[in-house]
Design an enzyme around this catalytic site. Structure first.
Site, PDB file in Angstrom:
ATOM      1  CG  HIS A 265      -1.778   1.177   1.304  1.00 43.85           C
ATOM      2  ND1 HIS A 265      -2.815   1.266   0.563  1.00 43.85           N
ATOM      3  CD2 HIS A 265      -1.875   2.459   1.991  1.00 43.85           C
ATOM      4  CE1 HIS A 265      -3.891   2.120   1.400  1.00 43.85           C
ATOM      5  NE2 HIS A 265      -3.044   2.643   1.591  1.00 43.85           N
ATOM      6  CD  GLU A 266       1.416   3.293   3.844  1.00 44.67           C
ATOM      7  OE1 GLU A 266       1.760   4.583   3.158  1.00 44.67           O
ATOM      8  OE2 GLU A 266       0.441   3.406   4.695  1.00 44.67           O
ATOM      9  CG  HIS A 269       0.195   6.279  -0.452  1.00 47.42           C
ATOM     10  ND1 HIS A 269      -0.349   7.091  -1.155  1.00 47.42           N
ATOM     11  CD2 HIS A 269      -0.767   5.359   0.306  1.00 47.42           C
ATOM     12  CE1 HIS A 269      -1.509   6.688  -0.381  1.00 47.42           C
ATOM     13  NE2 HIS A 269      -1.456   5.970   0.264  1.00 47.42           N
ATOM     14  CD  GLU A 295      -4.795   6.011   0.505  1.00 52.18           C
ATOM     15  OE1 GLU A 295      -5.249   4.783   0.079  1.00 52.18           O
ATOM     16  OE2 GLU A 295      -4.620   6.626   1.583  1.00 52.18           O
TER      17      GLU A 295
END
Lengths: 501, 501
Positions: A265-266, A269, A295
């Site tokens: 997830h990170e 980003h 997101e």
């Protein structure tokens, strides 16, 4: 003319240096800062925030922008320079409405409340955090009121995360989405086929988990020469310029999903920030288009890629090498189903894709009620638990697994949560376009090749930074306005197959 | 009146917040920053340094200080307020002579040259670093010339590290010291008794070394609630306010001294900063009295305590528990002699106490020659090697073990080195006073009790921060001016006994 642009860029560069430095103070606070220095850190954050704000709202910048306006009209409106001036002017007008002293005080307060929240969460006792939360709510209401008149007190807060989006817009999308998601979750619950995820609840050595996650995101294209991963209580991404974009995660020794999907997830980003065009460096548009767009990337890499079958065709054999004891006798399909198990669970960041948006709706509605004053902080835990009962059919056994689980309110991030759901919707809209452009994509994933996807995302989205408004960019790339259908199509196809609906 | 003081404190607090933040940028650069982001970091450091300097040399601060001057004359001249104003006024006058643009450019350049030095050192090739070093030398000459007239071009540089000290003063002390140190080193070399330190050159597990070092400095009183230890290429201490004082060290897997004595040294610096009076927090005098005083503390904890017999009476049995294989059959006296082995060696930070100052003198003389222009950078390696031959009787086999070993020139720290030797002298002067005040000290150490020493140091030195000029503080505490005799007495007694002279 060129001189004036150059001067502006130099000036904005210094503002960005200050902002990046404030970001480093925050990163450090959550990773390495010793516990006893929170008070000093809160002062440093206050000073840096105030100076950044002062410099970004100065008369000097105002007149420089004014001088450039007439000239900009002769430029291609989509050129970097024209867009930079336009976006900076807009942000300038907005920030001028907020007094310096407010900015400093808000930074100081939220640096302190962060620690109170950590303590409250650790002791699972909302009452420890309540007074601080009340302070933050009052300050956010004060903030919103700098922007009167507004349609809704929540609008100015939302606008900080998703420029141009209104409370009414989000309400409308959520109203469309909620019944369809609830119907899907119910159908899955009633299916005679259920998924066993006990394979994920075994002992997984922490440093081995760490190494596997880093191997994966290296394959994705996250650049460790311009980034790094550290541990924190709550995973997050920080950018101190596109050449220094750091991510964090946390590791659970007895549950596989926590570390890996946090990392993916990170990294989503992170790759977004690392991919922003170099010509935008050290300007205020050298970051993602919005939190929703951000997101869409974190959730794309985490879910559309990282929870997909093709990805695991490539990586499951590798994972078995990392954890031979735990996974030797597990087959790929069972593992794939396990990491996609649908569950009415308590913790947002560990929610599956079908229930995730329901967690967001809980928070969105509570935030609005807190802002309008319909709900007061003292009644928040009860209201939280009631909504979990209503939307997910479960009740948190304690505050840590309920109202205290998320960091956002502790730093005053009211308006943030809905962007996660917007991100889900955007990710699927983009995904349908990408599948059209790159029909070979899934078989690339099966060979652990992610360069095609990353290049597409860089060229179509990342490189632009925040040159365009989010809904404008969405339209440019997909040809459509925000739409929940692609996400529902994706969920129904994927989970229909897994749960044999 | 009180209002004016309060305003001044607020203003200075913000300057200190900026300075602390710049310090964090530097700490991060040497610990966790990804390699690809050096360019962005150099811009951030430039901006922060310029803003700090701008704010500290503003007309606003100037007139605030002017306003307070007459009133200060009525205060006790040793009160915190009077001293704060006096020291800030002095520093203000000094910094006003340096243009903002110089400060920004110097910060930017040295952030970049640091990386060049690291590369040059890694490849052991001075030519990689030469052009950058020339830039730094030219900028330091430019800096010194802001302070004309001076007695010596090196004076303004020295003054930044040791306020009030002149080049001629240091030359005089060194002229007194050098023949006495050389005589001692020669006597030891000619002694029929020699020390075997092979016990230190074994395999020592890195994380076990780390744990032992932290156990020791916890016992000393270094406060991990307000500090931490990380790894870096070159050990250093950073203070972001007295509640956040961090140290670093490095670990050699095959040599015991590197990590432990690095840790003890930096912890000495750290405890000094942690011990500064709270009432001085967020002011420009909330740091050690000078670099020499700082070194007196790092060298005291490292050497006078950590290389002393009483300390090892307490900790050697403990160390044997950490490294049973390597140390089970070693006896305390042999170990004590091993860590105190005198050697004409190449690396300053690993030099024993008898040769250490000779390493400093090499650097001091070369720095002066570079500043006056008598020596040019291109001839530096040769000059370095010649001086090592002259003073220590050895010649570095390569640049990494010679002229490139120290970080200081890469960040422009000309004037820094001599403070290490001043620190040695001060540490022994203080030690004689402390022995008089605390006759029981050595037997406390034998019981691993260091609170008596720390309390004495806090009450007599640390608490004052930089309220007093270093030589003034020295006089207050010891009753004497700077004097090489106590250090020579200490060396002759300790090494006379070890080498049976």
């Amino acid at each position: 003319m060129q001189d004036k642009f150059k001067q502006l860029r130099t000036y904005l560069g210094e503002v960005m240096d200050l902002a990046a430095t404030a970001e480093l103070l925050g990163w450090d606070q959550q990773t390495y800062m010793p516990p006893g220095s929170n008070e000093g850190r809160s002062m440093q954050l206050a000073t840096l925030s105030r100076l950044t704000h002062e410099k970004f709202t100065s008369d000097e910048l105002g007149s420089a922008l004014e001088d450039l306006k007439s000239i900009v009209e002769e430029l291609d409106p989509n050129s970097d320079d024209a867009r930079l001036i336009a976006q900076v002017s807009k942000e300038f007008d907005k920030q001028r409405k907020v007094p310096n002293e407010y900015v400093a005080e808000f930074a100081r307060i939220t640096a302190l409340t962060h620690q109170t929240w950590e303590k409250a969460r650790q002791e699972s006792d909302f009452s420890i955090f309540r007074a601080d939360l009340e302070k933050i709510i009052a300050m956010r209401q004060e903030y919103a009121n700098f922007f009167q008149p507004y349609d809704h007190i929540y609008d100015p807060l939302l606008d900080d995360f998703e420029a141009g989006m209104k409370t009414a817009d989000v309400k409308k999308v959520f109203a469309d989405l909620r019944p369809r998601q609830v119907a899907l979750v119910n159908a899955i619950a009633e299916s005679s086929y259920q998924v066993d995820d006990s394979v994920l609840h075994q002992e997984f050595d922490e440093s081995t988990q760490w190494a596997f996650g880093e191997e994966v995101i290296k394959a994705f294209g996250y650049d460790f020469n311009r980034g790094r991963q550290d541990k924190s209580v709550h995973p997050f991404t920080s950018s101190f310029g596109n050449d220094d974009v750091r991510i964090t995660t946390r590791v659970a020794p007895n549950y596989f999903n926590t570390a890996l999907f946090g990392t993916l997830h990170e990294a989503g980003h992170g790759m977004y920030e690392q991919g922003i065009g170099k010509q935008l460096a050290r300007t205020p548009i050298s970051h993602g288009a919005s939190f929703g767009f951000h997101e869409s990337q974190s959730r794309m890499w985490e879910n559309l890629v990282g929870r997909g079958k093709p990805f695991w065709i490539a990586f499951f054999p590798r994972l078995q090498e990392y954890f031979p004891e735990a996974l030797r006798d597990v087959n790929l399909d069972d593992f794939y189903r396990a990491i996609n198990k649908v569950e009415r669970s308590l913790i947002r960041v560990e929610a599956d894709e079908t229930t995730y948006n329901l967690h967001i709706m809980v928070r969105f509605e509570l935030e609005i009620a807190l802002m309008t004053g319909e709900l007061s902080a003292v009644n928040l835990p009860e209201a939280w638990n009631q909504k979990y009962e209503d939307y997910l059919g479960i009740t948190p056994p304690d505050d840590a697994q309920g109202v205290l689980q998320d960091i956002h309110w502790s730093f005053g991030g009211f308006g943030y949560f809905s962007t996660y759901s917007l991100g889900n919707l955007i990710s699927s809209m983009l995904w349908e376009v990408i599948q059209g452009d790159l029909p070979d994509l899934q078989s690339q994933f099966e060979k652990a090749e992610f360069g095609g996807l990353l290049e597409w995302l860089r060229a179509n989205i990342y490189v632009h930074g925040a040159k365009y408004e989010p809904m404008e960019l969405l339209k440019m790339v997909t040809g459509s306005a925000l739409d929940a259908d692609p996400y529902m199509r994706y969920l129904e196809a994927k989970f229909g197959e897994i749960y044999k609906l």
